[in-house]
Design a protein around this motif. Structure first.
Motif, PDB file in Angstrom:
ATOM      1  N   LEU A   1      33.942  31.768  14.878  1.00 25.42           N
ATOM      2  CA  LEU A   1      34.202  32.711  13.791  1.00 25.42           C
ATOM      3  C   LEU A   1      33.435  32.317  12.534  1.00 25.42           C
ATOM      4  O   LEU A   1      32.932  33.183  11.810  1.00 25.42           O
ATOM      5  N   GLU A   2      33.302  31.042  12.286  1.00 28.23           N
ATOM      6  CA  GLU A   2      32.501  30.567  11.143  1.00 28.23           C
ATOM      7  C   GLU A   2      31.050  31.035  11.294  1.00 28.23           C
ATOM      8  O   GLU A   2      30.446  31.537  10.348  1.00 28.23           O
ATOM      9  N   LYS A   3      30.499  30.906  12.499  1.00 28.19           N
ATOM     10  CA  LYS A   3      29.124  31.355  12.751  1.00 28.19           C
ATOM     11  C   LYS A   3      28.999  32.867  12.573  1.00 28.19           C
ATOM     12  O   LYS A   3      28.030  33.361  12.004  1.00 28.19           O
TER      13      LYS A   3
ATOM     14  N   ASN B   1      25.706  43.309  13.624  1.00 28.27           N
ATOM     15  CA  ASN B   1      25.987  42.049  14.310  1.00 28.27           C
ATOM     16  C   ASN B   1      26.957  42.184  15.477  1.00 28.27           C
ATOM     17  O   ASN B   1      27.370  41.168  16.047  1.00 28.27           O
ATOM     18  N   GLU B   2      27.303  43.395  15.855  1.00 22.89           N
ATOM     19  CA  GLU B   2      28.314  43.592  16.903  1.00 22.89           C
ATOM     20  C   GLU B   2      27.972  42.819  18.184  1.00 22.89           C
ATOM     21  O   GLU B   2      28.813  42.104  18.739  1.00 22.89           O
ATOM     22  N   HIS B   3      26.754  42.951  18.654  1.00 22.89           N
ATOM     23  CA  HIS B   3      26.357  42.254  19.889  1.00 22.89           C
ATOM     24  C   HIS B   3      26.440  40.736  19.699  1.00 22.89           C
ATOM     25  O   HIS B   3      26.947  40.008  20.560  1.00 22.89           O
ATOM     26  N   LYS B   4      25.947  40.265  18.568  1.00 25.24           N
ATOM     27  CA  LYS B   4      25.964  38.829  18.280  1.00 25.24           C
ATOM     28  C   LYS B   4      27.403  38.313  18.165  1.00 25.24           C
ATOM     29  O   LYS B   4      27.713  37.208  18.628  1.00 25.24           O
ATOM     30  N   ILE B   5      28.284  39.100  17.560  1.00 26.53           N
ATOM     31  CA  ILE B   5      29.686  38.709  17.420  1.00 26.53           C
ATOM     32  C   ILE B   5      30.311  38.521  18.804  1.00 26.53           C
ATOM     33  O   ILE B   5      30.965  37.507  19.078  1.00 26.53           O
ATOM     34  N   ARG B   6      30.109  39.496  19.679  1.00 22.90           N
ATOM     35  CA  ARG B   6      30.660  39.404  21.041  1.00 22.90           C
ATOM     36  C   ARG B   6      30.101  38.182  21.775  1.00 22.90           C
ATOM     37  O   ARG B   6      30.827  37.472  22.465  1.00 22.90           O
TER      38      ARG B   6
END
Length: 162
Positions: free
Chosen positions: A29-31, A130-135
């Motif tokens: 979550l920090e990232k 950032n949706e893809h990166k978040i997942r």
């Protein structure tokens, strides 16, 4: 006795996994928050296209461009004058919560618009970008936590499967 050993084994396995998953997800979550803040900063100063539920940014009013030019600020650079607003974006994470935003009072006006100014959302589109990166980050963090939890469990000497 065998049932008790099986229950103890299961309890230790799940406790180990919970601890490891929690640790890895909070790191993930920090990232995620760092990526969203950087994307928000990168959007400022450039007209943004529509993304997700967010409309494209409207052109700056001629009077705004004239005022910026008169004061020596860059033209055709929405929300960017000195860079001060861009630099106010930050994040804070604690456990499974992240707060991302700007303490600049204008951020709310820019994000949602006013009676006299169209919205130029920064935070919402940064999340969509950032949706893809978040997942990916959170998915990997969860898997890593599970595998580390199982490894901790095995290192404690519990080798029977549950």
């Amino acid at each position: 006795m065998k049932e008790i050993e099986g229950l103890l084994n299961a309890a230790v396995t799940f406790a180990s996994m919970e601890i490891a998953v929690h640790k890895r997800l909070t790191e993930g979550l920090e990232k995620v928050a760092e990526h969203i803040v950087q994307t928000a900063k990168d959007e400022i100063g450039f007209y943004q296209p529509a993304i997700g539920p967010f409309q494209d940014w409207a052109e700056l009013a001629e009077s705004t461009e004239a005022d910026k030019a008169r004061k020596g600020f860059p033209s055709e650079a929405p929300l960017l004058r000195t860079g001060e607003f861009r630099d106010t974006w930050e994040h804070e994470t604690q456990g499974f919560e992240a707060v991302i935003g700007s303490k600049d009072k204008r951020a709310l006006w820019f994000e949602f618009g006013t009676v006299n100014m169209p919205p130029r959302p920064v935070l919402g589109p940064a999340v969509v970008h950032n949706e893809h990166k978040i997942r990916k980050i959170l998915g990997r963090a969860a898997v890593r936590g599970i595998t580390e939890g199982v490894a901790i469990h095995k290192s404690l000497g519990y080798h029977r499967s549950i």
